[in-house]
Motif scaffolding. Sequence first.
Motif, mmCIF file in Angstrom:
data_model
loop_
_atom_site.group_PDB
_atom_site.id
_atom_site.type_symbol
_atom_site.label_atom_id
_atom_site.label_comp_id
_atom_site.label_asym_id
_atom_site.label_seq_id
_atom_site.Cartn_x
_atom_site.Cartn_y
_atom_site.Cartn_z
ATOM 1 N N GLU A 462 0.825 -1.208 0.000
ATOM 2 C CA GLU A 462 0.000 0.000 0.000
ATOM 3 C C GLU A 462 0.857 1.255 0.000
ATOM 4 O OE1 GLU A 462 -2.443 -0.421 3.420
ATOM 5 O OE2 GLU A 462 -3.716 -1.995 2.542
ATOM 6 N N TYR A 463 1.969 1.224 0.727
ATOM 7 C CA TYR A 463 2.812 2.409 0.841
ATOM 8 C C TYR A 463 3.442 2.776 -0.503
ATOM 9 C CZ TYR A 463 6.491 5.546 2.462
ATOM 10 O OH TYR A 463 7.310 6.638 2.643
ATOM 11 N N TYR A 464 4.010 1.800 -1.199
ATOM 12 C CA TYR A 464 4.675 2.112 -2.464
ATOM 13 C C TYR A 464 3.672 2.424 -3.575
ATOM 14 C CZ TYR A 464 9.114 0.956 -0.348
ATOM 15 O OH TYR A 464 10.223 0.969 0.454
ATOM 16 N N GLU A 465 2.493 1.862 -3.492
ATOM 17 C CA GLU A 465 1.435 2.284 -4.418
ATOM 18 C C GLU A 465 1.106 3.761 -4.204
ATOM 19 O OE1 GLU A 465 -1.828 -0.339 -3.751
ATOM 20 O OE2 GLU A 465 -1.254 -1.696 -5.361
ATOM 21 N N LEU A 466 0.999 4.153 -2.938
ATOM 22 C CA LEU A 466 0.677 5.549 -2.625
ATOM 23 C C LEU A 466 1.798 6.479 -3.059
ATOM 24 C CD1 LEU A 466 -1.277 7.538 -1.299
ATOM 25 C CD2 LEU A 466 -0.117 7.090 0.890
ATOM 26 N N LEU A 467 3.045 6.075 -2.835
ATOM 27 C CA LEU A 467 4.171 6.904 -3.283
ATOM 28 C C LEU A 467 4.111 7.130 -4.785
ATOM 29 C CD1 LEU A 467 7.416 5.748 -1.406
ATOM 30 C CD2 LEU A 467 6.199 7.910 -1.180
ATOM 31 N N GLY A 468 3.842 6.069 -5.533
ATOM 32 C CA GLY A 468 3.773 6.203 -6.981
ATOM 33 C C GLY A 468 2.655 7.112 -7.431
ATOM 34 N N ARG A 469 1.493 6.984 -6.810
ATOM 35 C CA ARG A 469 0.363 7.848 -7.184
ATOM 36 C C ARG A 469 0.646 9.307 -6.838
ATOM 37 N NH1 ARG A 469 -2.911 3.630 -4.859
ATOM 38 N NH2 ARG A 469 -3.811 2.335 -6.491
ATOM 39 N N ASN A 470 1.226 9.538 -5.666
ATOM 40 C CA ASN A 470 1.553 10.915 -5.290
ATOM 41 C C ASN A 470 2.562 11.514 -6.257
ATOM 42 O OD1 ASN A 470 -0.152 10.718 -3.099
ATOM 43 N ND2 ASN A 470 1.479 10.269 -1.627
ATOM 44 N N ALA A 471 3.540 10.726 -6.667
ATOM 45 C CA ALA A 471 4.521 11.224 -7.631
ATOM 46 C C ALA A 471 3.859 11.567 -8.954
ATOM 47 C CB ALA A 471 5.620 10.179 -7.834
ATOM 48 N N ALA A 472 2.933 10.730 -9.401
ATOM 49 C CA ALA A 472 2.234 10.996 -10.660
ATOM 50 C C ALA A 472 1.419 12.279 -10.571
ATOM 51 C CB ALA A 472 1.338 9.817 -11.018
ATOM 52 N N GLU A 473 0.793 12.522 -9.435
ATOM 53 C CA GLU A 473 0.024 13.755 -9.268
ATOM 54 C C GLU A 473 0.921 14.981 -9.351
ATOM 55 O OE1 GLU A 473 -3.179 14.189 -9.072
ATOM 56 O OE2 GLU A 473 -3.700 12.063 -9.118
ATOM 57 N N MET A 474 2.170 14.835 -8.950
ATOM 58 C CA MET A 474 3.126 15.949 -8.965
ATOM 59 C C MET A 474 3.923 16.006 -10.262
ATOM 60 S SD MET A 474 4.517 15.169 -5.129
ATOM 61 C CE MET A 474 5.989 16.145 -5.403
ATOM 62 N N ALA A 475 3.616 15.125 -11.228
ATOM 63 C CA ALA A 475 4.369 15.035 -12.483
ATOM 64 C C ALA A 475 5.832 14.693 -12.226
ATOM 65 C CB ALA A 475 4.256 16.335 -13.280
ATOM 66 N N VAL A 476 6.078 13.806 -11.264
ATOM 67 C CA VAL A 476 7.416 13.353 -10.917
ATOM 68 C C VAL A 476 7.553 11.886 -11.313
ATOM 69 C CG1 VAL A 476 9.072 12.940 -9.060
ATOM 70 C CG2 VAL A 476 7.628 14.983 -9.011
ATOM 71 N N HIS A 477 8.625 11.540 -12.000
ATOM 72 C CA HIS A 477 8.904 10.157 -12.381
ATOM 73 C C HIS A 477 9.957 9.582 -11.438
ATOM 74 C CE1 HIS A 477 6.687 11.037 -16.031
ATOM 75 N NE2 HIS A 477 7.504 12.033 -16.280
ATOM 76 N N ILE A 478 9.736 8.370 -10.981
ATOM 77 C CA ILE A 478 10.685 7.691 -10.099
ATOM 78 C C ILE A 478 11.384 6.595 -10.894
ATOM 79 C CG2 ILE A 478 10.985 6.388 -7.965
ATOM 80 C CD1 ILE A 478 8.424 7.655 -6.926
ATOM 81 N N ASP A 479 12.689 6.735 -11.063
ATOM 82 C CA ASP A 479 13.505 5.716 -11.722
ATOM 83 C C ASP A 479 14.236 4.908 -10.664
ATOM 84 O OD1 ASP A 479 12.688 6.811 -14.115
ATOM 85 O OD2 ASP A 479 14.484 8.042 -14.346
ATOM 86 N N LEU A 480 14.235 3.593 -10.807
ATOM 87 C CA LEU A 480 14.881 2.709 -9.834
ATOM 88 C C LEU A 480 16.010 1.948 -10.520
ATOM 89 C CD1 LEU A 480 14.859 1.584 -6.945
ATOM 90 C CD2 LEU A 480 13.290 -0.201 -7.743
ATOM 91 N N PHE A 481 17.243 2.200 -10.083
ATOM 92 C CA PHE A 481 18.414 1.493 -10.592
ATOM 93 C C PHE A 481 18.819 0.445 -9.553
ATOM 94 C CE2 PHE A 481 18.341 4.966 -13.398
ATOM 95 C CZ PHE A 481 19.193 4.726 -14.464
ATOM 96 N N CYS A 482 18.723 -0.818 -9.947
ATOM 97 C CA CYS A 482 19.001 -1.932 -9.049
ATOM 98 C C CYS A 482 20.388 -2.487 -9.371
ATOM 99 C CB CYS A 482 17.948 -3.023 -9.194
ATOM 100 S SG CYS A 482 16.251 -2.421 -9.013
#
Length: 923
Positions: A462-482
């Motif tokens: 639930e937490y990471y889903e919420l982080l992703g949605r909040n980022a989308a609302e702010m027009a922010v893209h999250i890139d993950l380098f593993c």
Amino acid sequence: MPAPSPTTSTPKLDLQNVVPTPTKSAPPASLQHASHDTPINDRTSLPDLSSLRTHLPDASPIAPTNNNVQQDHPHPHTPAFSSSSSPVVNGHTPPSDVSLADMSQSVFFSSMRVPNTKDTFHACGLPLGVLYTPLASPLEPRATQHTAPPPQCISCGAYINRYSKPTPSRQQNWIVEWTCVICGHTNSRSHNVDVSAYTKHTVDYVDPSSSIPAHRTHVLPTPTTHTHNMHSATTTPPPSTSSTPIESKSLLPLTTIFVIDNNIARTEAPHVCAAIQQATNTLPPNSPIFLLAYSKCVTVYELGSVLNTNANVASSYVFPGAPLSQDSKASLRELVARLYVPCPVGSDGALATALQVVCVDSLGSVEEDPYSHQARARPRATGAAVAVALALAESYATMINELNANHVYESDVGNKQKDEGRIHLPCRVVVFTNGSPSSGPGAVPVNRASSEDHTLMEHAVEYYELLGRNAAEMAVHIDLFCLGISTLHLPVLNLMVKHSGGALVMIKGYGYGVGSGYGSGTHDSSIVTNLQRGLCRHAGFAGSFNVLHSEHLSLSRIIGPVKEKRDQTPAPTDGWPAYHMSSVQPDTCFALYFDLLDDVPVDYVYFQFVTRYRDAESGAAIMRITTRRIETTGSSAKLLDHIDSDVCAVLAAKALVLDASKRTLASIRVDTVSHHGGDRVSMMEKEWAEIDKTALGMVNFFGKSERVAWTVRGVQVSAPRPIEAIVTKLFHLRRGPLLGPRMQHPDDVEYACSLFLHANYSDARRMLEPSLLRVIPPANGQEGILVQAPLSDMSMRSSWALFLDTHTRIMVWTGADLTAEDEKAVVDMCSAQAQELAASRFPQPHVMVFREGSSMARWMLASLVPEHKDKQDTVERTWTAQGMADARMDTHHWTATSTKFHDTDDHTLAEYWTKIIAPKAKH
């Protein structure tokens, strides 16, 4: 004809779990949830062999006999154009209403014919859909972009197009009337119409007045001597790399927030820091750069402080690895002007100093193995770090808009004008990690054995889903380098990536990146190249699109980085849902699935795709309109002749992979044990059953047309060539890295599925059915040759060398009988081709080189069909049908090659037909 009701059904939006606004025609349907991201299209299925002589066979007999001419990607067996007078694309001549310049990558239909009855549509089992890549480029340059908006239908909001049958006036730029192809309404008196606006399938309209003024996009930080924490850095600066710089075409600043895991290996930390410093030099001018590092706490470096001009000192602020409080958010708003530097001004000063500190802090003084259990269990407050990064992005955007809210400037005509309105500039949060989030909000259990772990995992999802949605609302893209090979819990972490429209990149500890020498470990050039491409690949921002279509159809499902816009202002296409694009990239692809609501009494159905976004270079508002029509038919034979088997297979595979990913995520929510052993086998069996059901539906409907026959127990099962081609691709899906039985980590499965769901047509087709080439080294003054080879383990002959491109990996295998000189020539030739192939791909593929008999050669073996189990005549008959008769061998060599392989439970294609399809097919 009455105007259609465009909102009769609500499509499933397979990325964001957003409930659409109820419509006047129907209640909202339940929405589904998905995953996505898109590698950059390399525009070809095979290597560019401009420097090599290439011997490819003629078109395969099992290739679909398509009249679907929207493709501009050559088929692996077919040249892009023929020598005839008429242009041929993918082996097909365009119809009269399709010009070569209009045949772009943007729209790929599963068929150029649509059943005109509802019963036939649902019984045939074929997906009626489109692979839609809004920002794809055409084969030939388009005409000059238009500035005047096109006329619209006053009934449904559709735009004039080449099928509208306009009646021009004797006066210039005047249309007396035109008929809307979507609703049938007759519109009149349209002024200022450019004739070329309705002569092409795709037309771009640009509003030059909408460009964002430069003064509104950035503000320089105010130097300050205030400090909170002081770090001393006495290490050697991170090493530079030899990677070729990738220049950004954007003129607008790109807010970039780097988030580095302090637990990454000490050997990898300098490469990460060097990659960041080099990548920032390719960003647009004045792009603000922030730097964070985290372990159990989150450190925000004060890059804007004058103290950072000292090469040995970096100041920072430390936040607890806990949910961000309102006081902490307020502190970030106050400090934001001190926390960033604009590139390239601060890239060589404050940023370099802070990166040296990060290198010192990585793993501290612990000398343990970075992949040991102790290292994996070290605290990583990944969720808290990303939350701080999003708060920084919001604080910076607020600061920019507040500074410009009352800004008065001189316009071009000398008048003083005042800025109004909030601007949303592109922003990326780039996270580097090498382990699971084990601390703070969003932490996952290291060893799932208790009931408390179930609750912890549920909260993490639930937490990471919420982080992703909040980022989308702010027009922010999250890139993950593993980085590395530790467990990451990607099915959970990837939620914030796909919901925000970001990118997922895995850089393993084996193979090598293109441009690096062969060896083990993570190489800096691969990190640099992927980071540069990730930062420079954005084509725009604030994107959205509408899909308008004939009243007999409904848009039932969308797979891609999209969500429905609920707070939209009334648009010109009022009444049609508008969908927000989480990612505006040249290769951003959406899989659109349509349903037939009723029988179609007309000869054509129409589709109009309207995409709106802001250009990355100027911020100007651009509207792209693509209109296509598809003929209806009541003949199953005509429907079959116009099927595009590649597009059908990709659409079917994306739906199957997405459904499987949802089941995996659902099981993660409820299970308290990891998915291995019997649980994984049970899930795979369910996924295979869905694949078999999809294949059987097509075989049962079209089975009367006998062209290719498979026999089991005296019963003949037949399928026409296009259907046989689709089933073949579904067979590869069933045994490949996406849904196959390979022994691989759940993180690897999630990564492959994520890339596939985001992939455009060309990339998805390559991932579904890779291309295997035989490499013939140069000899006697002749150039090297690449020849199409069967995707079979019987191609692994000791005297051969092979080149396999699976999109995420490029493998080069050399037989034991090759001389050292030939082997070196093969490796050199294939390395050059791999570099050329990977030049525009994102993420960059891993290149693996191995010799017959080596341990790593199992990667090649696992990617090929185990046809050593079949009879020789059966296999060679298949090769001949595929146009590869030259691959046949005598009995002696067949026996010598087949006995090298062990027995396996994996099915061959022949076994799949005889053991899976035939017993369940209708006879």
